[in-house]
Scaffold this active site. Structure first.
Site, PDB file in Angstrom:
ATOM      1  N   GLU A 116     -17.123   1.488 -45.057  1.00 10.06           N
ATOM      2  CA  GLU A 116     -18.152   1.865 -44.089  1.00 10.06           C
ATOM      3  C   GLU A 116     -19.310   2.532 -44.815  1.00 10.06           C
ATOM      4  O   GLU A 116     -19.197   2.867 -45.997  1.00 10.06           O
ATOM      5  CB  GLU A 116     -17.568   2.799 -43.027  1.00 10.06           C
ATOM      6  CG  GLU A 116     -16.522   2.097 -42.164  1.00 10.06           C
ATOM      7  CD  GLU A 116     -15.985   2.957 -41.040  1.00 10.06           C
ATOM      8  OE1 GLU A 116     -15.827   2.435 -39.940  1.00 10.06           O
ATOM      9  OE2 GLU A 116     -15.711   4.147 -41.253  1.00 10.06           O
ATOM     10  N   HIS A 244     -24.611   7.057 -33.588  1.00 10.95           N
ATOM     11  CA  HIS A 244     -24.063   5.840 -34.201  1.00 10.95           C
ATOM     12  C   HIS A 244     -25.123   4.757 -34.086  1.00 10.95           C
ATOM     13  O   HIS A 244     -25.668   4.539 -33.000  1.00 10.95           O
ATOM     14  CB  HIS A 244     -22.767   5.405 -33.514  1.00 10.95           C
ATOM     15  CG  HIS A 244     -21.990   4.467 -34.367  1.00 10.95           C
ATOM     16  ND1 HIS A 244     -22.414   3.176 -34.609  1.00 10.95           N
ATOM     17  CD2 HIS A 244     -20.863   4.634 -35.088  1.00 10.95           C
ATOM     18  CE1 HIS A 244     -21.554   2.594 -35.430  1.00 10.95           C
ATOM     19  NE2 HIS A 244     -20.606   3.458 -35.736  1.00 10.95           N
ATOM     20  N   ARG A 292     -25.202   6.587 -41.961  1.00  9.29           N
ATOM     21  CA  ARG A 292     -25.566   6.354 -40.555  1.00  9.29           C
ATOM     22  C   ARG A 292     -26.921   6.921 -40.157  1.00  9.29           C
ATOM     23  O   ARG A 292     -27.623   6.339 -39.343  1.00  9.29           O
ATOM     24  CB  ARG A 292     -24.522   6.994 -39.653  1.00  9.29           C
ATOM     25  CG  ARG A 292     -23.296   6.188 -39.607  1.00  9.29           C
ATOM     26  CD  ARG A 292     -22.304   6.773 -38.676  1.00  9.29           C
ATOM     27  NE  ARG A 292     -21.098   5.988 -38.844  1.00  9.29           N
ATOM     28  CZ  ARG A 292     -19.934   6.267 -38.315  1.00  9.29           C
ATOM     29  NH1 ARG A 292     -19.810   7.350 -37.569  1.00  9.29           N
ATOM     30  NH2 ARG A 292     -18.897   5.506 -38.512  1.00  9.29           N
ATOM     31  N   HIS A 353     -22.954  10.161 -30.967  1.00  9.96           N
ATOM     32  CA  HIS A 353     -21.615   9.737 -31.393  1.00  9.96           C
ATOM     33  C   HIS A 353     -20.720  10.889 -31.843  1.00  9.96           C
ATOM     34  O   HIS A 353     -19.561  10.954 -31.469  1.00  9.96           O
ATOM     35  CB  HIS A 353     -21.793   8.748 -32.544  1.00  9.96           C
ATOM     36  CG  HIS A 353     -20.522   8.153 -33.051  1.00  9.96           C
ATOM     37  ND1 HIS A 353     -19.670   7.448 -32.231  1.00  9.96           N
ATOM     38  CD2 HIS A 353     -19.957   8.148 -34.295  1.00  9.96           C
ATOM     39  CE1 HIS A 353     -18.634   7.029 -32.942  1.00  9.96           C
ATOM     40  NE2 HIS A 353     -18.769   7.445 -34.193  1.00  9.96           N
ATOM     41  N   ARG A 388     -21.923  13.655 -41.174  1.00 12.39           N
ATOM     42  CA  ARG A 388     -20.528  13.269 -41.406  1.00 12.39           C
ATOM     43  C   ARG A 388     -20.450  11.913 -42.101  1.00 12.39           C
ATOM     44  O   ARG A 388     -21.086  10.943 -41.668  1.00 12.39           O
ATOM     45  CB  ARG A 388     -19.798  13.172 -40.064  1.00 12.39           C
ATOM     46  CG  ARG A 388     -18.396  12.637 -40.194  1.00 12.39           C
ATOM     47  CD  ARG A 388     -17.785  12.392 -38.831  1.00 12.39           C
ATOM     48  NE  ARG A 388     -18.404  11.272 -38.167  1.00 12.39           N
ATOM     49  CZ  ARG A 388     -17.728  10.293 -37.548  1.00 12.39           C
ATOM     50  NH1 ARG A 388     -16.415  10.326 -37.506  1.00 12.39           N
ATOM     51  NH2 ARG A 388     -18.361   9.308 -36.958  1.00 12.39           N
TER      52      ARG A 388
HETATM   53  C1  LIG Z   1     -16.143   5.348 -30.055  1.00 10.02           C
HETATM   54  C2  LIG Z   1     -15.714   6.284 -31.155  1.00 10.02           C
HETATM   55  C3  LIG Z   1     -15.326   5.780 -32.384  1.00 10.02           C
HETATM   56  C4  LIG Z   1     -14.928   6.638 -33.408  1.00 10.02           C
HETATM   57  N1  LIG Z   1     -14.477   6.100 -34.586  1.00 10.02           N
HETATM   58  C5  LIG Z   1     -13.999   6.941 -35.536  1.00 10.02           C
HETATM   59  C6  LIG Z   1     -13.408   6.418 -36.722  1.00 10.02           C
HETATM   60  O1  LIG Z   1     -13.286   5.216 -36.902  1.00 10.02           O
HETATM   61  N2  LIG Z   1     -12.960   7.305 -37.651  1.00 10.02           N
HETATM   62  C7  LIG Z   1     -13.048   8.662 -37.502  1.00 10.02           C
HETATM   63  O2  LIG Z   1     -12.623   9.412 -38.381  1.00 10.02           O
HETATM   64  N3  LIG Z   1     -13.601   9.174 -36.365  1.00 10.02           N
HETATM   65  C8  LIG Z   1     -14.044   8.357 -35.389  1.00 10.02           C
HETATM   66  N4  LIG Z   1     -14.577   8.878 -34.247  1.00 10.02           N
HETATM   67  C9  LIG Z   1     -14.571  10.341 -34.073  1.00 10.02           C
HETATM   68  C10 LIG Z   1     -13.166  10.813 -33.746  1.00 10.02           C
HETATM   69  O3  LIG Z   1     -12.557   9.883 -32.868  1.00 10.02           O
HETATM   70  C11 LIG Z   1     -13.193  12.178 -33.087  1.00 10.02           C
HETATM   71  O4  LIG Z   1     -13.966  13.059 -33.849  1.00 10.02           O
HETATM   72  C12 LIG Z   1     -11.794  12.741 -32.978  1.00 10.02           C
HETATM   73  O5  LIG Z   1     -10.948  11.816 -32.347  1.00 10.02           O
HETATM   74  C13 LIG Z   1     -11.818  14.038 -32.190  1.00 10.02           C
HETATM   75  O6  LIG Z   1     -10.500  14.449 -31.974  1.00 10.02           O
HETATM   76  P1  LIG Z   1     -10.229  15.829 -31.269  1.00 10.02           P
HETATM   77  O7  LIG Z   1      -8.744  15.988 -31.214  1.00 10.02           O
HETATM   78  O8  LIG Z   1     -11.027  16.885 -31.906  1.00 10.02           O
HETATM   79  O9  LIG Z   1     -10.840  15.658 -29.783  1.00 10.02           O
HETATM   80  P2  LIG Z   1     -10.555  14.555 -28.674  1.00 10.02           P
HETATM   81  O10 LIG Z   1      -9.748  13.451 -29.187  1.00 10.02           O
HETATM   82  O11 LIG Z   1     -11.849  14.214 -28.042  1.00 10.02           O
HETATM   83  O12 LIG Z   1      -9.704  15.376 -27.602  1.00 10.02           O
HETATM   84  C14 LIG Z   1     -10.295  16.387 -26.830  1.00 10.02           C
HETATM   85  C15 LIG Z   1      -9.306  16.881 -25.801  1.00 10.02           C
HETATM   86  O13 LIG Z   1      -9.757  18.102 -25.238  1.00 10.02           O
HETATM   87  C16 LIG Z   1      -9.598  18.062 -23.836  1.00 10.02           C
HETATM   88  N5  LIG Z   1     -10.554  18.989 -23.227  1.00 10.02           N
HETATM   89  C17 LIG Z   1     -11.887  19.105 -23.457  1.00 10.02           C
HETATM   90  N6  LIG Z   1     -12.401  20.093 -22.713  1.00 10.02           N
HETATM   91  C18 LIG Z   1     -11.378  20.623 -22.008  1.00 10.02           C
HETATM   92  C19 LIG Z   1     -11.281  21.674 -21.046  1.00 10.02           C
HETATM   93  N7  LIG Z   1     -12.340  22.385 -20.635  1.00 10.02           N
HETATM   94  N8  LIG Z   1     -10.061  21.946 -20.505  1.00 10.02           N
HETATM   95  C20 LIG Z   1      -8.975  21.221 -20.869  1.00 10.02           C
HETATM   96  N9  LIG Z   1      -9.015  20.230 -21.759  1.00 10.02           N
HETATM   97  C21 LIG Z   1     -10.198  19.938 -22.335  1.00 10.02           C
HETATM   98  C22 LIG Z   1      -9.859  16.613 -23.490  1.00 10.02           C
HETATM   99  O14 LIG Z   1      -9.375  16.320 -22.208  1.00 10.02           O
HETATM  100  C23 LIG Z   1      -9.095  15.940 -24.632  1.00 10.02           C
HETATM  101  O15 LIG Z   1      -7.712  15.921 -24.336  1.00 10.02           O
HETATM  102  C24 LIG Z   1     -14.969   8.040 -33.208  1.00 10.02           C
HETATM  103  C25 LIG Z   1     -15.373   8.548 -31.974  1.00 10.02           C
HETATM  104  C26 LIG Z   1     -15.735   7.688 -30.951  1.00 10.02           C
HETATM  105  C27 LIG Z   1     -16.138   8.265 -29.634  1.00 10.02           C
END
Ligand SMILES: Cc1cc2nc3c(=O)[nH]c(=O)nc-3n(C[C@H](O)[C@H](O)[C@H](O)COP(=O)(O)OP(=O)(O)OC[C@H]3O[C@@H](n4cnc5c(N)ncnc54)[C@H](O)[C@@H]3O)c2cc1C
Length: 533
Positions: A116, A244, A292, A353, A388
């Site tokens: 990438e 993105h 990006r 993104h 990032r």
């Molecule tokens: C389309 C897309 C493609 C991506 N592709 C990549 C990739 O290929 N490689 C990579 O490294 N990263 C990628 N990313 C980024 C990566 O997916 C995210 O940074 C990562 O998954 C975030 O994980 P997290 O556990 O921090 O949060 P999340 O997976 O977003 O989880 C957040 C959680 O918090 C909960 N929550 C939020 N607020 C509250 C509240 N007030 N009360 C209770 N619960 C709450 C939500 O319900 C959810 O369960 C991508 C992101 C997107 C959107």
């Protein structure tokens, strides 16, 4: 009221990884995960490209991955943290595989590696083009098999509890702010619950929904960052929002846009403008695989120059077999809206993104508030700096979930619950009469952020954005004080706070660096600094 030793807010990769580790270590203790939606509705589930991790030591090295990350971060990465994530990531990926996650392999058993933007080598492990879905599936299955983890779904955390709720004055410079748990709106009963915890981990994800179009699902409203800011904790580098370059353009769409992963360009996809010209070579010698921020700005500039709302991603030189082997989901999505990738180019435009900044943490995931950890996209660990590197975020979430776990193990036996925490006071509030007050304000916020605080910024746009946000904030606070709580109102309030933090950070940063590009200050300042609010 509930009590738990370990409280986890969020059921994405960060929250689930931490919960699993703690649950395994303390089989006799209870771990509570709360999430405001269904358990799998997370940014994690939508990740496509994969996880950047050094595997192939013949062609790749930790040093190369570290260098690529530092270059993308444009002078603001914390080098020690970059080394930690790159080196410790290998073990975290191995653990994830032991928990059941499957990554694509070559016939000889080696991982299939993608490339990438900004990566000097092929090092992205993936599960077709639905890597995040696979990781979330494996983690949730492992969590569900663990008897001492409870997941409470559809429970919206409103605020973290600190001394402020006990009647003490808490200000930004208070040295010893502590977290005692959270207040949460149970969306099934519509009641506010008090959850006391010895330790709390915020893993609430990103904030893409602050903008009009985003690759993020509707949960990504920056709640954790807003909560910590209200609790007077430290927030860092919010101005660095990654757009993105290639979200699928669908006319009139608001909210979540379908992502066309960068790996498509890694495999040979070419960006073309309205006239069919492969324009990236005008902007960067790395062409379509430049980092990006460069690609997003180049697309923005081509769109403005030619007066179009999108550019094209040309994959017509792929065969259907080659494309569907790596990107079956993208193929199906395109076909569902009449785009046959062998015959038609894919319309794409940039969309919000990833949030590089967030809750400031140290190298063990500790926030500036005691007993409060932050991990995953809501945190600012120092890995990403001003931009990032693609596919570094899932890796970061796993590495820091582990580090929070290591730190909490040492502390948990010396911690206790706080007494005399009052229940939530909902006196004097009533149901908001008109939902339009909330939905219209949200539209305005997203419009202001997209038009004034997007890929290209300048001082006058930032000034205007701030004065519009100020008004939205005043109106929303008034509504909040007099209304019984709803998830829509809580999210709006959090999104306005996050918008304010992005604008504030962008205003303080009088330079162009990484993802922050201000035409009034096109160069980099000699003062290399993180902006902490
Ligand atoms: C389309 C897309 C493609 C991506 N592709 C990549 C990739 O290929 N490689 C990579 O490294 N990263 C990628 N990313 C980024 C990566 O997916 C995210 O940074 C990562 O998954 C975030 O994980 P997290 O556990 O921090 O949060 P999340 O997976 O977003 O989880 C957040 C959680 O918090 C909960 N929550 C939020 N607020 C509250 C509240 N007030 N009360 C209770 N619960 C709450 C939500 O319900 C959810 O369960 C991508 C992101 C997107 C959107």
């Amino acid at each position: 009221m509930k009590e738990t030793d370990f409280l986890v807010i969020g059921s994405g990769i960060a929250g689930l990884t931490y919960a699993l580790k703690v649950a395994n270590k303390f089989p006799d203790k209870k771990i509570l995960i709360m999430t405001k939606a269904a358990a799998d509705e997370t940014n994690t589930k939508y990740a496509q490209g994969g996880v950047a991790v050094v595997n192939d030591l013949e062609n790749d090295s930790f040093e190369k991955h570290i260098d690529d990350t530092l270059i993308a971060g444009d002078g603001l990465c914390n080098k020690a943290v970059v080394e930690i994530v790159v080196k410790e990531g290998v073990d975290r990926v191995r653990e994830l595989i032991e928990w059941g996650a499957r990554f694509d392999k070559e016939k000889d058993g080696d991982f299939k590696l993608g490339k990438e933007g900004g990566h000097s080598e092929f090092r992205i492990i993936h599960h077709k083009d639905i890597t995040g879905w696979e990781m979330e599936r494996a983690l949730l299955e492992a969590v569900n098999a663990q008897e001492n983890i409870e997941i409470i779904k559809h429970c919206f955390v409103v605020d973290i509890i600190t001394q402020h709720h006990l009647g003490y004055l808490v200000i930004k410079s208070s040295p010893d702010i502590e977290c005692y748990g959270v207040y949460a709106l149970n969306l099934m009963t519509n009641r506010i619950e008090k959850i006391l915890a010895k330790t709390t981990l915020l893993a609430t994800g990103g904030n893409g929904q602050v903008y009009r179009t985003t690759t993020n699902p509707s949960i990504a409203t920056g709640d954790g960052v807003a909560m910590v800011y209200r609790a007077k904790g430290r927030i860092e580098n919010m101005e660095f929002i990654q757009f993105h370059p290639t979200a699928l353009y669908e006319p009139g769409l608001r909210g979540q846009a379908f992502l066309i992963t960068e790996a498509v360009r890694g495999d040979g996809g070419i960006l073309r403008n309205k006239d069919g010209e492969a324009f990236m070579e005008k902007y960067d010698s790395r062409k379509d695989l430049a980092p990006r921020d460069i690609v997003a700005r180049a697309i923005d500039s081509e769109m403005k120059r030619t007066g179009t709302e999108h550019v094209w991603l040309d994959c017509r030189h792929f065969t259907k077999e080659k494309f569907t082997e790596h990107f079956p989901n993208i193929y199906e999505k395109c076909l569902s809206i009449g785009i046959d990738i062998e015959k038609n180019m894919i319309p794409v435009a940039p969309a919000a993104h990833y949030s590089c900044g967030g809750i400031k943490t140290d190298e063990w995931g500790r926030s500036s508030i005691r007993q409060l950890y932050a991990c995953g996209e809501c945190s600012s660990t120092g890995l990403h700096g001003a931009n990032r590197l693609a596919s570094n975020s899932l890796l970061e979430a796993m590495v820091f979930a582990h580090r929070c776990f290591v730190d909490v193990v040492e502390k948990i036996n010396s911690l206790s619950y706080r007494d005399h925490v009052p229940d939530w006071n909902a006196q004097g509030t009533s149901e908001p009469k008109e939902m339009i007050l909330i939905t219209q304000s949200l539209k305005e916020l997203q419009q202001v952020m997209s038009d004034y605080v997007g890929i290209v910024r300048n001082d006058i746009r930032l000034e205007r954005a701030m004065s519009r946000l100020d008004l939205l904030w005043k109106e929303t606070e008034q509504l909040y004080q007099g209304s019984s709580l709803s998830p829509q109102l809580l999210e709006l309030r959090n999104q306005i706070t996050v918008g304010y933090l992005i604008v504030k950070g962008a205003t303080f940063r009088r330079e162009s660096r990484g993802l922050h590009y201000n035409t009034d200050y096109p160069g980099k300042s000699e003062l290399v600094q993180n902006i902490v609010l």
